[in-house]
Design a protein around this motif. Sequence first.
Motif, PDB file in Angstrom:
ATOM      1  N   ARG A   4       0.865  -1.183   0.000  1.00 59.68           N
ATOM      2  CA  ARG A   4       0.000   0.000   0.000  1.00 59.68           C
ATOM      3  C   ARG A   4       0.896   1.226   0.000  1.00 59.68           C
ATOM      4  O   ARG A   4       1.842   1.321   0.773  1.00 59.68           O
ATOM      5  N   TYR A   6       1.151   5.640  -0.320  1.00 57.57           N
ATOM      6  CA  TYR A   6       0.468   6.925  -0.267  1.00 57.57           C
ATOM      7  C   TYR A   6       0.562   7.578  -1.636  1.00 57.57           C
ATOM      8  O   TYR A   6       1.659   7.834  -2.143  1.00 57.57           O
ATOM      9  N   THR A  10      -4.428  11.196  -5.028  1.00 55.96           N
ATOM     10  CA  THR A  10      -5.691  10.980  -4.314  1.00 55.96           C
ATOM     11  C   THR A  10      -5.593  11.366  -2.842  1.00 55.96           C
ATOM     12  O   THR A  10      -6.592  11.337  -2.125  1.00 55.96           O
ATOM     13  N   ARG A  11      -4.364  11.678  -2.397  1.00 61.85           N
ATOM     14  CA  ARG A  11      -4.094  12.011  -0.996  1.00 61.85           C
ATOM     15  C   ARG A  11      -4.613  10.917  -0.060  1.00 61.85           C
ATOM     16  O   ARG A  11      -5.282  11.185   0.948  1.00 61.85           O
ATOM     17  N   SER A  12      -4.278   9.681  -0.436  1.00 57.02           N
ATOM     18  CA  SER A  12      -4.711   8.533   0.360  1.00 57.02           C
ATOM     19  C   SER A  12      -3.744   7.377   0.151  1.00 57.02           C
ATOM     20  O   SER A  12      -2.992   7.344  -0.838  1.00 57.02           O
ATOM     21  N   VAL A  13      -3.755   6.450   1.098  1.00 55.48           N
ATOM     22  CA  VAL A  13      -2.964   5.226   0.962  1.00 55.48           C
ATOM     23  C   VAL A  13      -3.791   4.224   0.162  1.00 55.48           C
ATOM     24  O   VAL A  13      -4.931   3.911   0.528  1.00 55.48           O
ATOM     25  N   ARG A  14      -3.230   3.736  -0.924  1.00 57.60           N
ATOM     26  CA  ARG A  14      -3.954   2.854  -1.841  1.00 57.60           C
ATOM     27  C   ARG A  14      -3.209   1.542  -2.024  1.00 57.60           C
ATOM     28  O   ARG A  14      -1.979   1.503  -1.985  1.00 57.60           O
ATOM     29  N   ASP A 354       3.091   1.232   3.225  1.00 57.84           N
ATOM     30  CA  ASP A 354       3.681   2.456   2.679  1.00 57.84           C
ATOM     31  C   ASP A 354       5.174   2.548   2.992  1.00 57.84           C
ATOM     32  O   ASP A 354       5.683   3.604   3.382  1.00 57.84           O
TER      33      ASP A 354
END
Length: 471
Positions: A4, A6, A10-14, A354
């Motif tokens: 996962r 960052y 999208t300013r998110s952990v994906r 991350d």
Amino acid sequence: MTLRLYDTATRSVRDFVPREAGKVGVYLCGLTLQAPPHIGHLRSGVNYDVLRRWLSAAGFQVTFIRNVTDIDDKILVKAQEQQRPFWSIAYANELKLAEAYRALNVLPPTYEPRATGHIPEMHELIARLIERGHAYPATDGSGDVYFDVCSWPGYGALSNQSPDDMQSAGDAPDRGKRDPRDFALWKGAKPDEPADAAWPSPWGQGRPGWHIECSAMCWRYLGAEFDIHGGGLDLTFPHHENELAQSEAAGLPFARYWVHHGLLGIGGTKMGKSLGNALDLEYVASLGVRPVELRYYYVAAHYRSRIDYSEEALREAAVAYRRIEGFVTRAVERVGAGGHGDLPDGFVAAMDDDLNTSAALATLHEVLREGNSALAVGDDVTVRTTLASVRAMLDILGVDPLDPAWTGGARASDLRGVVDSLIALALEQRAQARVRKDWAAADALRDQLKRAGVVVEDTPQGPRWTIGEQD
């Protein structure tokens, strides 16, 4: 492994899902070569080297591109100041950068393109943008070509900014622009610039703008869409914002994930040659800190965190690494080097979260304590398994003491061989003094070595030395 990351876009952990099964394309924005690299620059290479190693450990075939910018306003300024060809400055600094990366055990990229080698691809992208209504040649006779920011609705999304809040791009005079925020794709040749810093184009003699260079090289080596685009947090705007806008406007899907690392500053400010606070590898060596210890200092922090350099923190990292190195050395003497073992679950979980190297190192030190306890009681089975596990973790982080990069292989410094020989000579003199039972002379030699940072330990197999403090 379920990595996962960052994602800045999208300013998110994906969850990381590659575009093509089993393969990953990574593009890292490299340095602009107006000056030699400092340790702030080098953090980038180490951070993305760890990412690359982790992807490879997960079984991906990684195509890793790290460019260098060898034509740019800053380089031309240096050329004028030094009365040298721009390309000689760029090439000299490129060699110094490559040397620094080798010293830090950063794996060479799959390809390392130069901006000046990709002018035709830049021309093609610019022509596409003009045809699609997203770029225009200036009407002031300058030969400049600009990206029309107002033509692209998504502009500002990567850096989470509104175009209404933006100031002039500042990369060319506003007189030829439709809007001050428009940025240069192509810069017309100017009378005060060297003639060899210009190329023919459909818009006249000139040179590329900074942002179009990277879009063209991404496209050339990774295709219209690729997996990960990386760089320093300071590149998010305007560089990466402009890359994204011009690439998508030209019809390229471009990067699926945007990954940015935190900066290494000093005294609360950015490190830089122009600020007079840039520290290089030579300075670090003058402190008695080896490149492997500097690399450990980098990976001890999460890649997205800001590091504010201090000599105290660097020395603490060096001591921590020497403890790891000491265990590996003693374990190898006991059970042999062996190979890399399985990665502990805690390490895998941390790296998948991350790339949390600080948490991964916590797991490593837990295993290390178990190994040291096993050494103390003579439990060779546990020593062997913990050594293999520790080396596997260190290999991912690029700091395995037995890696040829650190042990005198082709990539190690010639200076290390000289140091080894001098220490061996001192130990031989000490051994002769002990044979003569001249204990005062033997102790004096040992104390001299200790003052020089070399710790000598007498073992059943003979004297063993390490640099730094003993665990």
